[in-house]
Design an enzyme around this catalytic site. Structure first.
Site, PDB file in Angstrom:
ATOM      1  N   ASP A  67       0.841  -1.199   0.000  1.00  0.00           N
ATOM      2  CA  ASP A  67       0.000   0.000   0.000  1.00  0.00           C
ATOM      3  C   ASP A  67       0.886   1.263   0.000  1.00  0.00           C
ATOM      4  O   ASP A  67       1.913   1.307   0.695  1.00  0.00           O
ATOM      5  CB  ASP A  67      -0.842  -0.073   1.290  1.00  0.00           C
ATOM      6  CG  ASP A  67      -2.044   0.843   1.292  1.00  0.00           C
ATOM      7  OD1 ASP A  67      -2.492   1.241   0.211  1.00  0.00           O
ATOM      8  OD2 ASP A  67      -2.551   1.147   2.403  1.00  0.00           O
ATOM      9  N   HIS A  68       0.491   2.282  -0.731  1.00  0.00           N
ATOM     10  CA  HIS A  68       1.118   3.622  -0.669  1.00  0.00           C
ATOM     11  C   HIS A  68       2.634   3.638  -0.660  1.00  0.00           C
ATOM     12  O   HIS A  68       3.246   4.248   0.225  1.00  0.00           O
ATOM     13  CB  HIS A  68       0.655   4.364   0.586  1.00  0.00           C
ATOM     14  CG  HIS A  68      -0.747   4.832   0.513  1.00  0.00           C
ATOM     15  ND1 HIS A  68      -1.179   5.813  -0.335  1.00  0.00           N
ATOM     16  CD2 HIS A  68      -1.840   4.412   1.197  1.00  0.00           C
ATOM     17  CE1 HIS A  68      -2.469   5.991  -0.181  1.00  0.00           C
ATOM     18  NE2 HIS A  68      -2.901   5.150   0.733  1.00  0.00           N
ATOM     19  N   HIS A 107      -7.849   9.268   5.275  1.00  0.00           N
ATOM     20  CA  HIS A 107      -7.289   8.130   6.008  1.00  0.00           C
ATOM     21  C   HIS A 107      -7.445   8.359   7.513  1.00  0.00           C
ATOM     22  O   HIS A 107      -7.211   9.461   7.994  1.00  0.00           O
ATOM     23  CB  HIS A 107      -5.783   7.984   5.706  1.00  0.00           C
ATOM     24  CG  HIS A 107      -5.498   7.459   4.340  1.00  0.00           C
ATOM     25  ND1 HIS A 107      -4.829   8.176   3.388  1.00  0.00           N
ATOM     26  CD2 HIS A 107      -5.778   6.262   3.766  1.00  0.00           C
ATOM     27  CE1 HIS A 107      -4.704   7.444   2.285  1.00  0.00           C
ATOM     28  NE2 HIS A 107      -5.281   6.286   2.486  1.00  0.00           N
ATOM     29  N   GLY A 108      -7.814   7.326   8.193  1.00  0.00           N
ATOM     30  CA  GLY A 108      -7.725   7.342   9.659  1.00  0.00           C
ATOM     31  C   GLY A 108      -8.869   7.977  10.410  1.00  0.00           C
ATOM     32  O   GLY A 108      -8.786   8.142  11.629  1.00  0.00           O
ATOM     33  N   THR A 127      -7.818   1.553   9.565  1.00  0.00           N
ATOM     34  CA  THR A 127      -7.874   2.020  10.952  1.00  0.00           C
ATOM     35  C   THR A 127      -8.866   1.221  11.799  1.00  0.00           C
ATOM     36  O   THR A 127      -8.610   0.928  12.968  1.00  0.00           O
ATOM     37  CB  THR A 127      -8.253   3.523  10.957  1.00  0.00           C
ATOM     38  OG1 THR A 127      -7.274   4.212  10.167  1.00  0.00           O
ATOM     39  CG2 THR A 127      -8.269   4.100  12.351  1.00  0.00           C
ATOM     40  N   ASN A 150     -10.575   0.140   0.643  1.00  0.00           N
ATOM     41  CA  ASN A 150      -9.532  -0.040   1.657  1.00  0.00           C
ATOM     42  C   ASN A 150     -10.028   0.255   3.068  1.00  0.00           C
ATOM     43  O   ASN A 150     -10.590   1.338   3.320  1.00  0.00           O
ATOM     44  CB  ASN A 150      -8.388   0.943   1.394  1.00  0.00           C
ATOM     45  CG  ASN A 150      -7.603   0.621   0.151  1.00  0.00           C
ATOM     46  OD1 ASN A 150      -7.939  -0.294  -0.595  1.00  0.00           O
ATOM     47  ND2 ASN A 150      -6.543   1.373  -0.069  1.00  0.00           N
ATOM     48  N   HIS A 175      -9.855   4.839  -0.844  1.00  0.00           N
ATOM     49  CA  HIS A 175      -9.026   4.765   0.367  1.00  0.00           C
ATOM     50  C   HIS A 175      -9.791   5.418   1.516  1.00  0.00           C
ATOM     51  O   HIS A 175     -10.762   6.137   1.306  1.00  0.00           O
ATOM     52  CB  HIS A 175      -7.708   5.517   0.140  1.00  0.00           C
ATOM     53  CG  HIS A 175      -6.731   4.740  -0.698  1.00  0.00           C
ATOM     54  ND1 HIS A 175      -5.530   4.287  -0.224  1.00  0.00           N
ATOM     55  CD2 HIS A 175      -6.807   4.325  -1.985  1.00  0.00           C
ATOM     56  CE1 HIS A 175      -4.891   3.623  -1.178  1.00  0.00           C
ATOM     57  NE2 HIS A 175      -5.643   3.645  -2.263  1.00  0.00           N
ATOM     58  N   GLY A 176      -9.319   5.179   2.729  1.00  0.00           N
ATOM     59  CA  GLY A 176      -9.950   5.810   3.890  1.00  0.00           C
ATOM     60  C   GLY A 176     -11.307   5.215   4.206  1.00  0.00           C
ATOM     61  O   GLY A 176     -12.230   5.912   4.643  1.00  0.00           O
TER      62      GLY A 176
HETATM   63  P1  13P Z   1      -8.456   3.876   6.811  1.00  0.00           P
HETATM   64  O1  13P Z   1      -7.329   3.566   7.742  1.00  0.00           O
HETATM   65  O2  13P Z   1      -8.989   5.233   6.975  1.00  0.00           O
HETATM   66  O3  13P Z   1      -9.526   2.824   6.855  1.00  0.00           O
HETATM   67  O4  13P Z   1      -7.839   3.841   5.333  1.00  0.00           O
HETATM   68  C1  13P Z   1      -7.155   2.698   4.895  1.00  0.00           C
HETATM   69  C2  13P Z   1      -6.528   2.946   3.586  1.00  0.00           C
HETATM   70  O5  13P Z   1      -7.036   3.654   2.745  1.00  0.00           O
HETATM   71  C3  13P Z   1      -5.257   2.265   3.292  1.00  0.00           C
HETATM   72  O6  13P Z   1      -4.633   2.770   2.162  1.00  0.00           O
END
Ligand code: 13P
Length: 281
Positions: free
Chosen positions: A81-82, A177-178, A230, A227, A205-206
């Site tokens: 990832d990323h 994210h998060g 968190t 995705n 994402h997020g």
């Molecule tokens: P979250 O941690 O917000 O669920 O996002 C995960 C993510 O997009 C990983 O790339």
């Protein structure tokens, strides 16, 4: 089977489904995640940040995911990832990851295209899939904060896909994210417009901050990879805090860790149930 992202997303596109991509944060939680997907009758994308990959060891992650994928009746993708550095991508591919993300979203468009295309050429020769990103997704991930994101433009998404040939495209539609304390305002109409402009599986994402009531609309709009990271940290840590806090220091570690793994399996099972289209869930 141990498969590539491209294989899983091609099938998801065919049946109009969304595949859950779950960030593994330690080795312990991976077997229950894969077994939860098997029980839910869905493929699973196990993804790791570069930090987690270095902490656990890329070869160890590949051995576990590939081994379980060969023994269990479930398709498993192992995805980096990323990643922003070509050396991390090369190491992951050499270790046996079946998919990688090159995140050039903070770079100027032309540089993002150039570097992503280089990754696609390298990965394709080795039978590995590539996810790219256009637009920026804000928030905090793996302790790293990114400022407020810029939404993806459908025209840029099309130009980016044409120039790079990525197998999947992460788009910025308002998620962060998060964010686990509240839900995010997302722009489903923008997903529709991107999907109409470019023929590539889209990635959100997020996912922790996305309201489950929005999953169906995202799936219909063309999101094929979703995705979630968190929420798994929160679920694992809450359960582990409770058990570790309540047991003697000489008790079996399993007494503390199995409930945390069970919490993660429960989240994966539940999310897969929400992501699959009703007719096949
Ligand atoms: P979250 O941690 O917000 O669920 O996002 C995960 C993510 O997009 C990983 O790339």
């Amino acid at each position: 089977m141990y498969v590539t992202l491209s294989e899983v997303l091609t099938e998801a596109e065919r049946i109009g489904s969304t595949v859950g991509a779950f960030n593994a944060h330690n080795l312990e939680m991976i077997p229950p995640m894969i077994l939860a997907a098997r029980d839910a009758g869905s493929p699973i994308i196990i993804q790791t940040s570069v930090g987690t990959a270095r902490y656990i060891g890329m070869e160890n992650l590949v051995a576990l995911c590939r081994g379980m994928a060969e023994r269990e009746p479930v398709d498993v993708v192992l995805h980096l990832d990323h990643s922003t550095k070509l050396e991390d991508i090369r190491d992951a591919i050499d270790a046996g990851y079946s998919s990688v993300m090159f995140d050039g979203s903070s770079l100027p468009f032309a540089e993002n295209v150039l570097k992503t295309r280089r990754v696609v050429e390298f990965a394709r020769e080795r039978g590995v899939s590539v996810e790219g990103e256009i637009g920026t997704i804000g928030g905090t991930e793996d302790g790293i904060s990114v400022a407020e994101g810029a939404l993806t433009s459908p025209e840029e998404a099309r130009a980016f896909h044409e120039a790079t040939g990525v197998d999947a495209l992460a788009v910025s539609i308002g998620t962060h994210h998060g964010s686990y304390k509240g839900k995010t305002q997302i722009d489903v109409g923008l997903v529709d417009r991107i999907h109409a402009a470019v023929d590539v599986p889209l990635v959100v994402h997020g996912g922790t901050g996305v309201d489950e009531a929005d999953y169906d609309a995202l799936r219909r709009a063309g999101v094929r990879k979703f995705n979630i990271g968190t929420e798994l940290i929160v679920g694992w840590t809450r359960a582990a805090k409770e058990t570790f806090g309540a047991t003697e220091v000489n008790a079996s570690l399993r007494n503390n860790i199995v409930p945390a793994n069970d919490a993660v399996a429960g989240i994966v099972r539940h999310k897969i149930g929400c992501l699959l289209p009703a007719r096949i869930s």
